[in-house]
Scaffold this motif. Structure first.
Motif, mmCIF file in Angstrom:
data_model
loop_
_atom_site.group_PDB
_atom_site.id
_atom_site.type_symbol
_atom_site.label_atom_id
_atom_site.label_comp_id
_atom_site.label_asym_id
_atom_site.label_seq_id
_atom_site.Cartn_x
_atom_site.Cartn_y
_atom_site.Cartn_z
ATOM 1 N N SER B 80 13.401 -26.441 -29.760
ATOM 2 C CA SER B 80 13.883 -25.327 -28.946
ATOM 3 C C SER B 80 13.847 -25.712 -27.471
ATOM 4 O O SER B 80 12.943 -26.420 -27.014
ATOM 5 N N GLN B 81 14.859 -25.218 -26.732
ATOM 6 C CA GLN B 81 14.952 -25.492 -25.303
ATOM 7 C C GLN B 81 15.092 -24.177 -24.545
ATOM 8 O O GLN B 81 15.615 -23.207 -25.092
ATOM 9 N N PRO B 82 14.663 -24.142 -23.289
ATOM 10 C CA PRO B 82 14.788 -22.885 -22.522
ATOM 11 C C PRO B 82 16.211 -22.350 -22.488
ATOM 12 O O PRO B 82 16.421 -21.137 -22.494
ATOM 13 N N GLY B 83 17.207 -23.217 -22.485
ATOM 14 C CA GLY B 83 18.603 -22.790 -22.491
ATOM 15 C C GLY B 83 19.035 -22.106 -23.780
ATOM 16 O O GLY B 83 20.112 -21.507 -23.838
ATOM 17 N N ASP B 84 18.187 -22.181 -24.808
ATOM 18 C CA ASP B 84 18.482 -21.486 -26.063
ATOM 19 C C ASP B 84 18.133 -20.003 -25.976
ATOM 20 O O ASP B 84 18.455 -19.243 -26.896
#
Lengths: 111, 113
Positions: B80-84
Protein backbone atom coordinates in the motif's frame (compact mmCIF):
# COMPACT_ATOMS: atom_id res chain seq x y z
CA UNK A 1 -7.31 14.15 -25.50
CA UNK A 2 -10.00 15.50 -23.16
CA UNK A 3 -11.71 12.96 -21.01
CA UNK A 4 -15.35 13.06 -20.02
CA UNK A 5 -16.47 16.57 -19.16
CA UNK A 6 -19.57 17.64 -17.28
CA UNK A 7 -21.21 21.00 -16.71
CA UNK A 8 -21.95 22.73 -14.51
CA UNK A 9 -19.72 21.67 -11.64
CA UNK A 10 -22.17 22.77 -8.97
CA UNK A 11 -25.80 23.75 -9.09
CA UNK A 12 -28.32 24.94 -6.50
CA UNK A 13 -32.04 24.69 -7.21
CA UNK A 14 -35.24 24.89 -5.19
CA UNK A 15 -37.94 22.26 -4.87
CA UNK A 16 -40.23 22.04 -7.87
CA UNK A 17 -37.74 23.51 -10.30
CA UNK A 18 -36.29 21.78 -13.32
CA UNK A 19 -32.60 21.19 -14.03
CA UNK A 20 -30.49 20.20 -17.03
CA UNK A 21 -27.05 18.66 -16.68
CA UNK A 22 -24.66 18.20 -19.58
CA UNK A 23 -22.02 15.66 -20.50
CA UNK A 24 -19.44 15.50 -23.27
CA UNK A 25 -18.05 12.02 -23.78
CA UNK A 26 -14.43 11.05 -24.23
CA UNK A 27 -13.29 11.34 -27.82
CA UNK A 28 -14.30 8.28 -29.84
CA UNK A 29 -16.98 7.13 -27.41
CA UNK A 30 -20.56 6.75 -28.59
CA UNK A 31 -22.37 5.67 -25.42
CA UNK A 32 -23.28 7.74 -22.39
CA UNK A 33 -24.56 6.46 -19.06
CA UNK A 34 -25.80 8.57 -16.16
CA UNK A 35 -25.51 7.71 -12.47
CA UNK A 36 -26.75 9.35 -9.30
CA UNK A 37 -24.54 9.20 -6.21
CA UNK A 38 -26.25 10.25 -3.02
CA UNK A 39 -24.16 11.13 0.03
CA UNK A 40 -22.61 8.03 1.55
CA UNK A 41 -23.87 5.77 -1.23
CA UNK A 42 -22.45 4.24 -4.34
CA UNK A 43 -23.45 5.46 -7.80
CA UNK A 44 -26.88 4.29 -8.99
CA UNK A 45 -27.59 3.74 -12.66
CA UNK A 46 -30.19 6.14 -14.08
CA UNK A 47 -30.10 5.35 -17.82
CA UNK A 48 -27.90 4.88 -20.85
CA UNK A 49 -27.99 6.46 -24.29
CA UNK A 50 -26.65 4.89 -27.46
CA UNK A 51 -27.35 6.01 -31.03
CA UNK A 52 -29.48 8.84 -29.64
CA UNK A 53 -31.88 6.38 -28.01
CA UNK A 54 -32.39 5.38 -24.40
CA UNK A 55 -30.98 1.89 -24.41
CA UNK A 56 -31.46 0.91 -20.80
CA UNK A 57 -33.02 2.46 -17.71
CA UNK A 58 -32.58 2.00 -13.98
CA UNK A 59 -35.20 2.34 -11.27
CA UNK A 60 -35.80 6.09 -11.53
CA UNK A 61 -39.12 7.90 -12.04
CA UNK A 62 -40.15 9.56 -15.28
CA UNK A 63 -39.11 12.92 -13.83
CA UNK A 64 -35.65 11.87 -14.94
CA UNK A 65 -35.23 12.10 -18.69
CA UNK A 66 -32.37 12.45 -21.07
CA UNK A 67 -31.22 13.08 -24.55
CA UNK A 68 -28.24 12.24 -26.71
CA UNK A 69 -27.17 14.46 -29.58
CA UNK A 70 -25.62 13.45 -32.93
CA UNK A 71 -22.17 14.40 -31.57
CA UNK A 72 -22.78 11.84 -28.75
CA UNK A 73 -22.99 14.49 -26.01
CA UNK A 74 -25.86 14.03 -23.62
CA UNK A 75 -28.18 15.87 -21.28
CA UNK A 76 -29.91 14.72 -18.12
CA UNK A 77 -33.12 16.54 -17.22
CA UNK A 78 -34.86 16.33 -13.87
CA UNK A 79 -38.31 17.86 -13.45
CA UNK A 80 -40.19 18.79 -10.29
CA UNK A 81 -37.08 18.59 -8.14
CA UNK A 82 -37.34 17.01 -4.70
CA UNK A 83 -35.01 17.44 -1.75
CA UNK A 84 -33.99 13.81 -2.25
CA UNK A 85 -32.64 14.60 -5.71
CA UNK A 86 -29.66 16.31 -4.07
CA UNK A 87 -26.69 14.24 -5.14
CA UNK A 88 -23.60 14.01 -7.31
CA UNK A 89 -24.61 13.19 -10.87
CA UNK A 90 -21.99 11.25 -12.78
CA UNK A 91 -21.75 10.76 -16.49
CA UNK A 92 -19.80 7.85 -17.94
CA UNK A 93 -18.87 7.38 -21.56
CA UNK A 94 -17.78 4.28 -23.41
CA UNK A 95 -18.03 2.30 -26.55
CA UNK A 96 -21.05 0.05 -26.19
CA UNK A 97 -20.42 -2.79 -23.72
CA UNK A 98 -16.88 -1.59 -23.07
CA UNK A 99 -15.04 0.06 -20.14
CA UNK A 100 -16.81 3.13 -18.79
CA UNK A 101 -14.91 6.35 -18.13
CA UNK A 102 -16.47 8.69 -15.61
CA UNK A 103 -16.55 12.45 -15.56
CA UNK A 104 -16.00 14.49 -12.38
CA UNK A 105 -19.73 14.90 -11.81
CA UNK A 106 -22.18 17.71 -11.18
CA UNK A 107 -23.07 18.40 -7.55
CA UNK A 108 -26.80 19.26 -7.38
CA UNK A 109 -28.24 20.77 -4.22
CA UNK A 110 -32.00 21.11 -3.91
CA UNK A 111 -33.23 23.53 -1.23
CA UNK B 1 -32.38 -4.08 -2.04
CA UNK B 2 -28.62 -3.67 -1.87
CA UNK B 3 -27.27 -6.32 -4.25
CA UNK B 4 -23.63 -5.30 -3.79
CA UNK B 5 -22.42 -4.61 -0.27
CA UNK B 6 -19.26 -3.19 1.17
CA UNK B 7 -19.66 -3.59 4.89
CA UNK B 8 -16.54 -1.70 5.92
CA UNK B 9 -17.01 2.05 5.45
CA UNK B 10 -13.36 2.74 6.17
CA UNK B 11 -9.97 1.07 6.44
CA UNK B 12 -6.68 2.42 7.71
CA UNK B 13 -3.40 0.74 6.71
CA UNK B 14 0.25 1.55 7.17
CA UNK B 15 2.34 2.29 4.11
CA UNK B 16 4.02 -0.84 2.76
CA UNK B 17 1.50 -3.23 4.31
CA UNK B 18 -1.34 -5.05 2.56
CA UNK B 19 -4.76 -3.46 2.15
CA UNK B 20 -7.70 -5.83 1.80
CA UNK B 21 -11.05 -4.43 0.72
CA UNK B 22 -14.07 -6.71 0.79
CA UNK B 23 -17.28 -6.88 -1.17
CA UNK B 24 -20.28 -9.22 -0.95
CA UNK B 25 -23.06 -9.68 -3.46
CA UNK B 26 -26.42 -11.39 -3.46
CA UNK B 27 -27.21 -11.98 -7.13
CA UNK B 28 -25.59 -15.14 -8.47
CA UNK B 29 -26.32 -13.99 -12.05
CA UNK B 30 -23.64 -11.29 -11.96
CA UNK B 31 -21.07 -12.19 -14.61
CA UNK B 32 -18.46 -9.48 -14.21
CA UNK B 33 -17.07 -7.54 -11.29
CA UNK B 34 -15.07 -4.33 -11.20
CA UNK B 35 -13.25 -2.15 -8.71
CA UNK B 36 -13.18 1.62 -9.06
CA UNK B 37 -11.15 4.17 -7.15
CA UNK B 38 -12.47 7.64 -6.46
CA UNK B 39 -10.56 10.72 -5.32
CA UNK B 40 -12.43 13.79 -4.06
CA UNK B 41 -13.76 16.05 -6.82
CA UNK B 42 -13.04 13.40 -9.44
CA UNK B 43 -15.14 10.71 -11.04
CA UNK B 44 -14.50 7.03 -10.31
CA UNK B 45 -11.60 5.53 -12.26
CA UNK B 46 -11.44 1.90 -13.28
CA UNK B 47 -8.89 -0.15 -11.36
CA UNK B 48 -9.26 -3.85 -12.05
CA UNK B 49 -11.93 -6.35 -13.01
CA UNK B 50 -12.65 -10.06 -12.95
CA UNK B 51 -14.95 -12.30 -14.92
CA UNK B 52 -17.19 -14.70 -13.03
CA UNK B 53 -15.42 -17.63 -14.69
CA UNK B 54 -12.15 -16.75 -12.96
CA UNK B 55 -11.15 -16.70 -9.32
CA UNK B 56 -8.17 -14.35 -9.47
CA UNK B 57 -6.92 -11.46 -11.56
CA UNK B 58 -3.71 -9.60 -10.94
CA UNK B 59 -2.42 -6.25 -12.22
CA UNK B 60 0.75 -4.98 -10.63
CA UNK B 61 0.13 -4.20 -6.97
CA UNK B 62 -3.60 -4.96 -7.32
CA UNK B 63 -5.17 -8.41 -7.14
CA UNK B 64 -8.85 -9.25 -7.10
CA UNK B 65 -10.09 -12.57 -5.74
CA UNK B 66 -13.54 -13.98 -6.45
CA UNK B 67 -15.21 -16.66 -4.35
CA UNK B 68 -18.45 -17.50 -6.17
CA UNK B 69 -19.70 -20.01 -3.65
CA UNK B 70 -19.47 -17.37 -0.93
CA UNK B 71 -20.57 -14.56 -3.26
CA UNK B 72 -17.57 -12.60 -2.08
CA UNK B 73 -14.76 -10.72 -3.73
CA UNK B 74 -11.80 -8.88 -2.34
CA UNK B 75 -9.22 -6.41 -3.59
CA UNK B 76 -5.68 -6.75 -2.31
CA UNK B 77 -3.21 -3.89 -2.63
CA UNK B 78 0.40 -4.81 -1.93
CA UNK B 79 2.36 -2.81 -0.96
CA UNK B 80 0.00 0.00 0.00
CA UNK B 81 1.12 3.54 -0.80
CA UNK B 82 -0.14 6.92 0.46
CA UNK B 83 -1.39 7.69 -3.06
CA UNK B 84 -3.77 4.74 -2.73
CA UNK B 85 -5.79 6.72 -0.19
CA UNK B 86 -9.22 7.08 -1.81
CA UNK B 87 -12.72 5.63 -1.78
CA UNK B 88 -12.93 2.22 -3.42
CA UNK B 89 -16.14 0.99 -5.00
CA UNK B 90 -16.96 -2.56 -5.89
CA UNK B 91 -19.33 -2.90 -8.86
CA UNK B 92 -21.06 -5.75 -10.63
CA UNK B 93 -22.57 -6.26 -14.05
CA UNK B 94 -25.63 -8.43 -14.53
CA UNK B 95 -24.92 -9.92 -17.94
CA UNK B 96 -22.80 -9.64 -21.04
CA UNK B 97 -25.29 -7.44 -22.91
CA UNK B 98 -25.62 -4.63 -20.42
CA UNK B 99 -23.45 -1.74 -19.37
CA UNK B 100 -25.47 -1.17 -16.21
CA UNK B 101 -23.20 -1.32 -13.20
CA UNK B 102 -24.45 -1.95 -9.68
CA UNK B 103 -22.19 -0.34 -7.13
CA UNK B 104 -21.51 -0.95 -3.48
CA UNK B 105 -21.46 1.90 -0.99
CA UNK B 106 -17.68 2.22 -1.00
CA UNK B 107 -14.80 1.81 1.44
CA UNK B 108 -12.60 4.75 2.31
CA UNK B 109 -8.97 3.60 2.44
CA UNK B 110 -6.40 5.67 4.25
CA UNK B 111 -2.74 4.72 3.93
CA UNK B 112 -0.57 6.40 6.51
CA UNK B 113 3.25 6.65 6.60
Amino acid sequence: DAGVTQSPTHLIKTRGQQVTLRCSPKSGHDTVSWYQQALGQGPQFIFQYYEEEERQRGNFPDRFSGHQFPNYSSELNVNALLLGDSALYLCASSLILDEQFFGPGTRLTVL
Amino acid sequence: DQQVKQNSPSLSVQEGRISILNCDYTNSMFDYFLWYKKYPAEGPTFLISISSIKDKNEDGRFTVFLNKSAKHLSLHIVPSQPGDSAVYFCAARLSYNTDKLIFGTGTRLQVFP
